[in-house]
Motif scaffolding. Sequence first.
Motif, short mmCIF file in Angstrom:
data_model
loop_
_atom_site.label_atom_id
_atom_site.label_comp_id
_atom_site.label_asym_id
_atom_site.label_seq_id
_atom_site.Cartn_x
_atom_site.Cartn_y
_atom_site.Cartn_z
N MET A 93 32.68 42.12 37.06
CA MET A 93 34.08 41.69 37.03
C MET A 93 34.50 41.04 38.35
O MET A 93 35.25 40.07 38.36
CB MET A 93 34.98 42.88 36.72
CG MET A 93 34.79 43.45 35.31
SD MET A 93 35.08 42.21 34.02
CE MET A 93 36.86 42.10 34.08
N ARG A 107 33.03 37.56 38.48
CA ARG A 107 33.64 36.62 37.54
C ARG A 107 35.14 36.43 37.75
O ARG A 107 35.79 35.75 36.97
CB ARG A 107 33.35 37.09 36.11
CG ARG A 107 31.87 36.96 35.78
CD ARG A 107 31.54 37.40 34.38
NE ARG A 107 30.09 37.28 34.15
CZ ARG A 107 29.48 37.70 33.04
NH1 ARG A 107 30.19 38.25 32.08
NH2 ARG A 107 28.18 37.57 32.91
N HIS A 108 35.66 37.04 38.80
CA HIS A 108 37.07 36.84 39.14
C HIS A 108 37.20 36.39 40.60
O HIS A 108 37.87 37.04 41.40
CB HIS A 108 37.87 38.14 38.92
CG HIS A 108 38.08 38.46 37.47
ND1 HIS A 108 37.10 39.05 36.71
CD2 HIS A 108 39.16 38.28 36.66
CE1 HIS A 108 37.56 39.21 35.48
NE2 HIS A 108 38.80 38.75 35.42
N HIS A 114 38.98 34.18 41.73
CA HIS A 114 40.39 33.87 42.01
C HIS A 114 41.17 35.11 42.43
O HIS A 114 42.29 35.00 42.90
CB HIS A 114 41.04 33.23 40.78
CG HIS A 114 40.90 34.05 39.53
ND1 HIS A 114 39.70 34.19 38.87
CD2 HIS A 114 41.81 34.79 38.83
CE1 HIS A 114 39.87 34.98 37.82
NE2 HIS A 114 41.13 35.35 37.77
N VAL A 115 40.58 36.29 42.22
CA VAL A 115 41.20 37.55 42.64
C VAL A 115 40.50 38.12 43.86
O VAL A 115 41.14 38.53 44.83
CB VAL A 115 41.18 38.59 41.49
CG1 VAL A 115 41.74 39.93 41.97
CG2 VAL A 115 41.97 38.08 40.29
N VAL A 143 40.80 30.44 33.71
CA VAL A 143 40.06 31.66 34.00
C VAL A 143 38.91 31.82 33.02
O VAL A 143 37.77 32.11 33.41
CB VAL A 143 40.99 32.89 33.93
CG1 VAL A 143 40.16 34.19 33.98
CG2 VAL A 143 42.00 32.87 35.07
N ASN A 154 36.15 29.23 33.68
CA ASN A 154 35.36 29.62 34.85
C ASN A 154 34.44 30.79 34.53
O ASN A 154 33.30 30.85 35.00
CB ASN A 154 36.29 30.00 36.01
CG ASN A 154 36.99 28.79 36.60
OD1 ASN A 154 36.63 27.65 36.31
ND2 ASN A 154 37.99 29.04 37.45
N TRP A 155 34.96 31.72 33.73
CA TRP A 155 34.17 32.89 33.31
C TRP A 155 32.92 32.44 32.58
O TRP A 155 31.81 32.92 32.85
CB TRP A 155 35.05 33.76 32.41
CG TRP A 155 34.41 34.99 31.82
CD1 TRP A 155 33.44 35.04 30.87
CD2 TRP A 155 34.71 36.35 32.16
NE1 TRP A 155 33.13 36.34 30.59
CE2 TRP A 155 33.88 37.16 31.35
CE3 TRP A 155 35.60 36.94 33.04
CZ2 TRP A 155 33.93 38.55 31.40
CZ3 TRP A 155 35.64 38.33 33.09
CH2 TRP A 155 34.82 39.13 32.30
#
Length: 267
Positions: A106, A109-110, A112-113, A125, A128-129
């Motif tokens: 996770m 794959r994130h 942006h976070v 999102v 991109n995932w």
Amino acid sequence: MPESEPVPESNDRPYSPGIGAIFEVVARLRAPDGCPWDREQTHESLRPYLLEETYELLEAIDSGDDTKMKEELGDLLLQVAMHAEIAAQDGRFDAAQVSETVAAKMVARHPHVFGSTSVANAEEVLRNWEHQKVHEARIAGNDESVVDRVPVTLPALAWALGLQKRAARVGFDFTSEKEAAESVAEEARELATAEDAQQVFQEMGDLLFAIVSLARRLKVNPEDALRVAGQRFRERFAKAEASLREEGKTFRDLDPQELVRRWEESR
């Protein structure tokens, strides 16, 4: 699974408070002096329960009942705990590794976070995932298609939706809702002109697939929409049936016009 025994009072509970409670209980159940039934279970024997608990959770979500939803989430977590404990006893992996593996995935794959990547919206999102998963597969030397990762064991409607979502995330999609709707109309015309049973079968499948695609473009979950439609039908049918029963009649006693009238009255 067998009916559970009443939950003991808090000061007698043989497990720690918090998220680890069920994992401790399952470890005890699977211990040499634990429960004979639980000790006999395998990944394969638990498959039906995993599926059953998933559907029961979906029903609880639909009902909006928090108490039921909490219970069904717990039942699903029990399945996770059982599978993790079985694997741990085989020396393959344990519950902690399961949690850490999905946490790492996770985070990766994130970006942006947990990183510096910027995204404009939820759709980006998802794109991109999917690109990240493709990148990971290439590094691992896996050249499978993005649609190969949709489990074929899913119910057909969910499987079709999954295939379409995966394809759309890498650019294979209709350009608009109108285009998707036109595809439904085209498939309906092809079904209407089908000349034999095999062609009817194939065109019916194409029509259903197109309807799923239109629902996806309209951001409607076709499974949920069909389930709600089924519930509406069940309620209306039962109402009309009860009315006829009071008159000592059945649907077979009605002519087409009367059948339509009764159906409209059951709204």
